[in-house]
Design a protein around this motif. Structure first.
Motif, PDB file in Angstrom:
ATOM      1  N   VAL A   1       0.248  -9.498  -9.009  1.00 11.08           N
ATOM      2  CA  VAL A   1      -0.444 -10.052  -7.629  1.00 11.08           C
ATOM      3  C   VAL A   1      -0.493  -9.187  -6.725  1.00 11.08           C
ATOM      4  O   VAL A   1      -1.540  -8.766  -6.027  1.00 11.08           O
ATOM      5  N   PHE A   2       0.598  -8.360  -6.740  1.00 11.20           N
ATOM      6  CA  PHE A   2       0.817  -7.203  -5.305  1.00 11.20           C
ATOM      7  C   PHE A   2      -0.323  -6.074  -5.788  1.00 11.20           C
ATOM      8  O   PHE A   2      -0.752  -5.728  -4.816  1.00 11.20           O
ATOM      9  N   THR A   3      -0.527  -5.757  -7.206  1.00  6.61           N
ATOM     10  CA  THR A   3      -1.582  -4.845  -7.468  1.00  6.61           C
ATOM     11  C   THR A   3      -2.939  -5.208  -7.079  1.00  6.61           C
ATOM     12  O   THR A   3      -3.686  -4.392  -6.540  1.00  6.61           O
ATOM     13  N   LEU A   4      -3.065  -6.585  -7.523  1.00  9.62           N
ATOM     14  CA  LEU A   4      -4.347  -6.647  -6.946  1.00  9.62           C
ATOM     15  C   LEU A   4      -4.693  -6.781  -5.467  1.00  9.62           C
ATOM     16  O   LEU A   4      -5.673  -6.235  -5.095  1.00  9.62           O
ATOM     17  N   GLY A   5      -3.822  -7.363  -4.752  1.00 12.89           N
ATOM     18  CA  GLY A   5      -4.004  -7.208  -3.406  1.00 12.89           C
ATOM     19  C   GLY A   5      -4.141  -5.683  -2.685  1.00 12.89           C
ATOM     20  O   GLY A   5      -5.035  -5.422  -1.931  1.00 12.89           O
ATOM     21  N   ALA A   6      -3.187  -4.999  -3.206  1.00 15.84           N
ATOM     22  CA  ALA A   6      -3.416  -3.606  -2.774  1.00 15.84           C
ATOM     23  C   ALA A   6      -4.580  -2.838  -3.242  1.00 15.84           C
ATOM     24  O   ALA A   6      -5.395  -1.956  -2.217  1.00 15.84           O
ATOM     25  N   ALA A   7      -4.874  -3.108  -4.105  1.00 19.25           N
ATOM     26  CA  ALA A   7      -6.476  -2.493  -4.935  1.00 19.25           C
ATOM     27  C   ALA A   7      -7.527  -2.898  -3.849  1.00 19.25           C
ATOM     28  O   ALA A   7      -8.203  -1.880  -3.617  1.00 19.25           O
ATOM     29  N   TYR A   8      -7.666  -4.181  -3.561  1.00 18.27           N
ATOM     30  CA  TYR A   8      -8.826  -4.573  -2.837  1.00 18.27           C
ATOM     31  C   TYR A   8      -8.689  -3.976  -1.372  1.00 18.27           C
ATOM     32  O   TYR A   8      -9.740  -3.815  -0.663  1.00 18.27           O
ATOM     33  N   ILE A   9      -7.275  -4.069  -0.860  1.00 22.67           N
ATOM     34  CA  ILE A   9      -7.396  -3.431   0.351  1.00 22.67           C
ATOM     35  C   ILE A   9      -7.841  -1.924   0.321  1.00 22.67           C
ATOM     36  O   ILE A   9      -8.420  -1.491   1.368  1.00 22.67           O
ATOM     37  N   ALA A  10      -7.168  -1.212  -0.485  1.00 22.56           N
ATOM     38  CA  ALA A  10      -7.647   0.019  -0.850  1.00 22.56           C
ATOM     39  C   ALA A  10      -9.327   0.373  -0.811  1.00 22.56           C
ATOM     40  O   ALA A  10      -9.624   1.302  -0.316  1.00 22.56           O
ATOM     41  N   MET A  11      -9.514  -0.565  -1.972  1.00 24.28           N
ATOM     42  CA  MET A  11     -11.385  -0.248  -1.974  1.00 24.28           C
ATOM     43  C   MET A  11     -12.129  -0.550  -0.630  1.00 24.28           C
ATOM     44  O   MET A  11     -13.019   0.410  -0.236  1.00 24.28           O
ATOM     45  N   ILE A  12     -11.660  -1.553   0.331  1.00 23.25           N
ATOM     46  CA  ILE A  12     -12.411  -1.765   1.429  1.00 23.25           C
ATOM     47  C   ILE A  12     -12.133  -0.767   2.296  1.00 23.25           C
ATOM     48  O   ILE A  12     -13.071  -0.374   3.019  1.00 23.25           O
ATOM     49  N   THR A  13     -11.014  -0.470   2.518  1.00 28.83           N
ATOM     50  CA  THR A  13     -10.557   0.626   3.404  1.00 28.83           C
ATOM     51  C   THR A  13     -11.140   1.968   3.149  1.00 28.83           C
ATOM     52  O   THR A  13     -11.422   2.835   4.061  1.00 28.83           O
ATOM     53  N   GLY A  14     -11.265   2.269   1.672  1.00 25.08           N
ATOM     54  CA  GLY A  14     -12.110   3.438   1.344  1.00 25.08           C
ATOM     55  C   GLY A  14     -13.608   3.479   1.791  1.00 25.08           C
ATOM     56  O   GLY A  14     -13.991   4.538   2.221  1.00 25.08           O
ATOM     57  N   ILE A  15     -14.253   2.309   1.712  1.00 26.24           N
ATOM     58  CA  ILE A  15     -15.380   2.143   1.985  1.00 26.24           C
ATOM     59  C   ILE A  15     -15.584   2.406   3.711  1.00 26.24           C
ATOM     60  O   ILE A  15     -16.377   3.122   4.222  1.00 26.24           O
ATOM     61  N   GLU A  16     -14.688   1.949   4.199  1.00 28.77           N
ATOM     62  CA  GLU A  16     -14.648   2.231   5.921  1.00 28.77           C
ATOM     63  C   GLU A  16     -14.672   3.840   6.106  1.00 28.77           C
ATOM     64  O   GLU A  16     -15.033   4.169   7.225  1.00 28.77           O
TER      65      GLU A  16
END
Length: 250
Positions: A160-175
């Motif tokens: 669960v933690f990896t999932l949340g961190a991954a999507y945060i990383a992807m979205i902030t990477g786009i930003e």
């Protein structure tokens, strides 16, 4: 919940992943210079990084963590599919990190305007979120492959933690990409309607996908009726079908 519903949801889930990958490819090839060294020299390695990470998490990892709920087969096959998808995700993340490190060594150490991004800007929130995600994924993978029976609860928490961190990383990477381009004096993505649509829809579908995963985890549970229906279809005793995303009872 009927098996037909699960099959439809599985098809919808794959469509979501395909849309995310297609939007990423459109953005990369139409607006970010593609995957070969060209006029936007500073981006091509980062484009490879983006492709690796999107594929690793939006395609492979998302399927790995939902395979126990959406794929109707025996438990051993689910275990193998889960492990294979996790390993594939880990290898792509490793490749993405190699591209990032190569980019930093090649371009980011220079402060010239042509390189767009100086070394001091390398340490953004996205970068740290990416590091945390990579460490969490590596730990999850090791525990999942070798210590699942000894530490099932820890595997669930790390998943669960990896999932949340991954999507945060992807979205902030786009930003980050949008911010860096604006800083360099490139045309603001907001002034180019077609690109702004691609970027905004990409982020939107990432949010939809993580919401779909949470729905699968917490709402789509196998009932006794589902097990009986599955047993009738396959001619097997499937009362052992697990509830959670990693094949352990919680």
């Amino acid at each position: 919940m009927s098996l037909l519903y699960r099959q439809c949801y599985f098809a919808f889930f794959q469509l979501l992943a395909l849309i995310i990958l297609c939007l990423s490819c459109v953005w990369i090839f139409e607006y970010l210079g593609g995957l070969t060294k060209g006029d936007t020299d500073y981006f091509w390695l980062l484009n490879w990084h983006q492709i690796c990470m999107i594929t690793a998490f939006a395609i492979l990892y998302s399927n790995a963590v939902t395979v126990y709920r959406l794929v109707q087969t025996d438990l051993s096959t689910q275990h193998r599919a889960n492990a294979t998808l996790l390993v594939g995700s880990g290898l792509l993340v490793l490749a993405g990190l190699v591209f990032t490190i190569t980019w930093k060594i090649t371009y980011a150490e220079s402060d010239s305007d042509e390189t767009l991004i100086s070394a001091e800007n390398f340490y953004t929130f996205h970068s740290w979120a990416g590091v945390v995600t990579a460490i969490a994924l590596a730990t999850t993978l090791i525990l999942r492959l070798f210590y699942l029976e000894e530490h099932p609860q820890l595997v669930v928490v790390l998943t669960v933690f990896t999932l949340g961190a991954a999507y945060i990383a992807m979205i902030t990477g786009i930003e980050d990409i949008v911010w860096y381009r604006n800083k360099a004096g490139d045309l603001s993505y907001s002034s180019r309607d077609s690109e702004s649509y691609v970027v905004n829809f990409l982020v939107l579908f990432l949010f939809i996908q993580v919401g779909a995963i949470l729905w699968v985890w917490y709402r789509m549970q196998y009932s006794a009726t589902d097990r009986e229906e599955y047993a009738d279809i396959e001619g097997k005793d499937n009362t052992h079908i697990p509830r959670p995303m990693v094949g352990v009872n919680i």
